[in-house]
Design a protein around this motif. Structure first.
Motif, PDB file in Angstrom:
ATOM      1  N   SER A   1      -0.388   0.593 -12.660  1.00 54.24           N
ATOM      2  CA  SER A   1      -1.301   0.677 -13.807  1.00 54.24           C
ATOM      3  C   SER A   1      -0.990  -0.351 -14.877  1.00 54.24           C
ATOM      4  O   SER A   1      -1.801  -0.532 -15.796  1.00 54.24           O
TER       5      SER A   1
ATOM      6  N   GLN B   1     -10.655  -8.523  -6.991  1.00 55.06           N
ATOM      7  CA  GLN B   1      -9.928  -7.247  -6.892  1.00 55.06           C
ATOM      8  C   GLN B   1      -9.215  -6.897  -8.197  1.00 55.06           C
ATOM      9  O   GLN B   1      -9.103  -5.722  -8.556  1.00 55.06           O
TER      10      GLN B   1
ATOM     11  N   PRO C   1      -1.207   1.217  -4.963  1.00 53.13           N
ATOM     12  CA  PRO C   1      -2.087   2.317  -5.398  1.00 53.13           C
ATOM     13  C   PRO C   1      -1.778   2.907  -6.764  1.00 53.13           C
ATOM     14  O   PRO C   1      -2.681   3.341  -7.474  1.00 53.13           O
ATOM     15  N   LYS C   2      -0.502   2.952  -7.173  1.00 53.51           N
ATOM     16  CA  LYS C   2      -0.143   3.595  -8.435  1.00 53.51           C
ATOM     17  C   LYS C   2       0.066   2.607  -9.579  1.00 53.51           C
ATOM     18  O   LYS C   2       0.351   3.018 -10.700  1.00 53.51           O
TER      19      LYS C   2
ATOM     20  N   ARG D   1     -10.123  -3.507 -10.293  1.00 48.91           N
ATOM     21  CA  ARG D   1      -9.054  -2.537 -10.549  1.00 48.91           C
ATOM     22  C   ARG D   1      -8.994  -2.171 -12.033  1.00 48.91           C
ATOM     23  O   ARG D   1      -8.640  -1.048 -12.397  1.00 48.91           O
TER      24      ARG D   1
ATOM     25  N   THR E   1       0.808  -1.217   0.000  1.00 54.18           N
ATOM     26  CA  THR E   1       0.000   0.000   0.000  1.00 54.18           C
ATOM     27  C   THR E   1       0.844   1.271   0.000  1.00 54.18           C
ATOM     28  O   THR E   1       0.334   2.352  -0.291  1.00 54.18           O
TER      29      THR E   1
ATOM     30  N   SER F   1     -11.662   5.404  -5.954  1.00 50.45           N
ATOM     31  CA  SER F   1     -11.190   6.779  -6.045  1.00 50.45           C
ATOM     32  C   SER F   1      -9.758   6.879  -5.505  1.00 50.45           C
ATOM     33  O   SER F   1      -9.435   6.336  -4.452  1.00 50.45           O
ATOM     34  N   GLY F   2      -8.925   7.587  -6.245  1.00 47.47           N
ATOM     35  CA  GLY F   2      -7.547   7.769  -5.806  1.00 47.47           C
ATOM     36  C   GLY F   2      -6.625   6.616  -6.149  1.00 47.47           C
ATOM     37  O   GLY F   2      -5.442   6.648  -5.811  1.00 47.47           O
ATOM     38  N   ILE F   3      -7.146   5.600  -6.826  1.00 44.90           N
ATOM     39  CA  ILE F   3      -6.361   4.426  -7.207  1.00 44.90           C
ATOM     40  C   ILE F   3      -6.249   4.384  -8.723  1.00 44.90           C
ATOM     41  O   ILE F   3      -7.244   4.539  -9.437  1.00 44.90           O
TER      42      ILE F   3
ATOM     43  N   PRO G   1     -12.068   1.035 -10.808  1.00 47.73           N
ATOM     44  CA  PRO G   1     -11.108   1.331  -9.731  1.00 47.73           C
ATOM     45  C   PRO G   1     -11.682   2.296  -8.709  1.00 47.73           C
ATOM     46  O   PRO G   1     -12.520   3.146  -9.040  1.00 47.73           O
TER      47      PRO G   1
ATOM     48  N   LEU H   1      -3.668  -3.940  -4.612  1.00 47.07           N
ATOM     49  CA  LEU H   1      -3.685  -2.914  -3.572  1.00 47.07           C
ATOM     50  C   LEU H   1      -2.571  -1.881  -3.740  1.00 47.07           C
ATOM     51  O   LEU H   1      -2.540  -0.890  -3.015  1.00 47.07           O
TER      52      LEU H   1
END
Length: 453
Positions: A358, A374, A355-356, A378, A329, A384-386, A382, A353
């Motif tokens: 892609s 998950q 967060p950045k 994703r 995380t 918010s903020g992920i 996704p 998990l």
């Protein structure tokens, strides 16, 4: 001689008398004509003997000689009109004529020592020059940059380059140099950038490279470099290392330079495991060790590293992943490529998990089990903020069960997703992520593991 140069006649010649009758007036006229004659003669002699001020060379003679050697080392038929070397005309002073029609480009003279200009940079254009550097003395003590990249120089890299004690940049990229890298380069203590890539160099990287204390960037990729990578821990300023596309063998160094930002060593023959010392590289952003013979587990610290953004370990023989205690995380990872390994077990639950993250490629491994919801969320929905999965490649494994629901509404132009060549119950080709290969046969799936229904 430091005194005035002799003119080759006596001052007494200026004083003489004509031995024939004359009047007082004619005497004066003769005196005046004689004075004018000898004054003209004196000025002519002064000019001929070089006593009058004349143009002096502005470039130190040793630097001129080195530039001549460089041009003479190039085959004349490879020097095209309009190129830098094509304009070099040594009947003129190089530094005084720089950027004129006589010396249009190829070097700089940014320093004056004892009234003489010194060459500080030699940067040739990419004009296809063919030649050798072996006959050049490299007696250019004030040279800071030497860049001959993108030409056709061949032969060995001369050890005499160590004469360039003030050199900060050496660029020999994309030529045809062969032989071993000279150990004497390791004595260039001021060197900050070294580009030897895309040649035909052989042999090991010299251990003397540890003496390059100022080195910041080392590019030696795309050669035939062999042997083990030496320990370079003493290079405290090195931030970029690319040794890809060689035949380097052995193990990864246990004490890499702590300042490294990028390590690229893909397509070699490196074996063993990833050393724990990599977790102490607090500035590392890019790690590419793909196409090697690495084994064991992918260590947990790569997934909670404070600065790592791109991790490429494809085409090795890793068999497992270690999960970080914080489940990634706090990771900075943006792209992870673990494809074409021997990774087994279920898909790691912590990767969605990060967060950045892609771009995730896990293709052509031995993962089994159902696809965790998950992963689908994703890619399709996704939080918010992920960052969403713009690329999710899971093909070529033994994943079974139904396609996760969120993926069924995914449009082709929103993400690059592949589930082909697995053991999924139904994955018709009308779904773009099922295209590219059929699902494995039931027999192949069951032979892999009895858990597959």
């Amino acid at each position: 001689m430091n005194g005035p140069r002799s003119l080759g006649f006596s001052p007494s010649l200026l004083h003489f008398e004509m031995n024939f009758p004359f009047t007082s007036q004619s005497h004066c006229e003769i005196k005046m004509a004689t004075s004018k004659f000898f004054l003209s003669s004196l000025l002519l002699l002064l000019f001929v003997h070089g006593v009058l001020p004349r143009a002096e060379s502005k470039t130190y003679w040793g630097d001129v000689d080195a530039l001549k050697q460089l041009k003479n080392g190039v085959q004349p038929n490879s020097v095209s009109p309009g190129s830098c070397l094509g304009s070099w005309d040594f009947t003129f002073d190089p530094c005084d004529s720089l950027f004129s029609e006589r010396f249009t480009c190829g070097f700089r003279c940014d320093l004056t020592v004892s009234g003489l200009s010194r060459v500080t940079e030699v940067t040739l254009d990419s004009a296809g020059y063919i030649g050798s550097l072996s006959s050049i003395s490299w007696n250019l003590p004030y040279l800071q940059t030497l860049d001959l990249s993108n030409n056709l120089f061949s032969g060995r890299i001369p050890g005499s380059l160590s004469n360039l004690t003030r050199l900060t940049r050496l660029g020999l990229s994309r030529n045809a140099f062969s032989g071993e890298v000279p150990a004497s380069i390791g004595s260039l203590s001021a060197l900050e950038e070294l580009y030897l890539d895309n040649n035909n160099l052989q042999g090991p990287i010299p251990a003397t490279f540890n003496g390059l204390g100022s080195l910041k960037r080392l590019e030696i990729q795309s050669n035939n470099i062999s042997g083990e990578l030496p320990e370079l821990g003493s290079l405290k300023n090195l931030y970029f290392l690319d040794a890809s596309n060689n035949v380097i063998s052995g193990y990864l160094p246990t004490t890499p330079p702590p300042s490294l930002v990028q390590i690229s060593m893909r397509n070699n023959m490196i074996e063993g495991t990833i050393p724990p010392s990599l977790k102490y590289l607090n500035f590392l952003q890019v790690l590419d060790l793909s196409h090697n013979k690495l084994t064991g587990s992918v260590p947990y610290f790569l997934f909670n590293h404070p600065s790592l953004q791109q991790l490429t370990l494809a085409f090795n023989s890793f068999d497992s992943l270690q999960a970080p205690s914080n489940l990634g995380t706090q990771s900075e990872l943006i792209a992870v490529d673990l494809s074409n390994n021997e990774l087994q077990g279920w898909l790691p639950p912590f990767l969605p998990l990060v967060p950045k993250l892609s771009a995730l490629s896990m293709e052509n491994n031995k993962f089994s089990g159902m696809i965790p919801i998950q992963y689908a969320l994703r890619a399709a929905l996704p939080a918010s903020g992920i960052a969403p999965f713009a690329r999710l490649l899971l093909g070529g494994n033994y994943l079974f069960g139904p396609i996760p629901g969120p993926l069924l509404v995914l449009k082709p132009d929103t993400a690059n997703v592949s589930l082909a060549d697995n053991c999924l119950i139904r994955c018709p080709s009308r779904f773009f992520f099922c295209q590219g290969a059929d699902q494995k046969s039931l027999m192949e799936c069951k032979s892999f593991g009895s858990v597959i229904p």
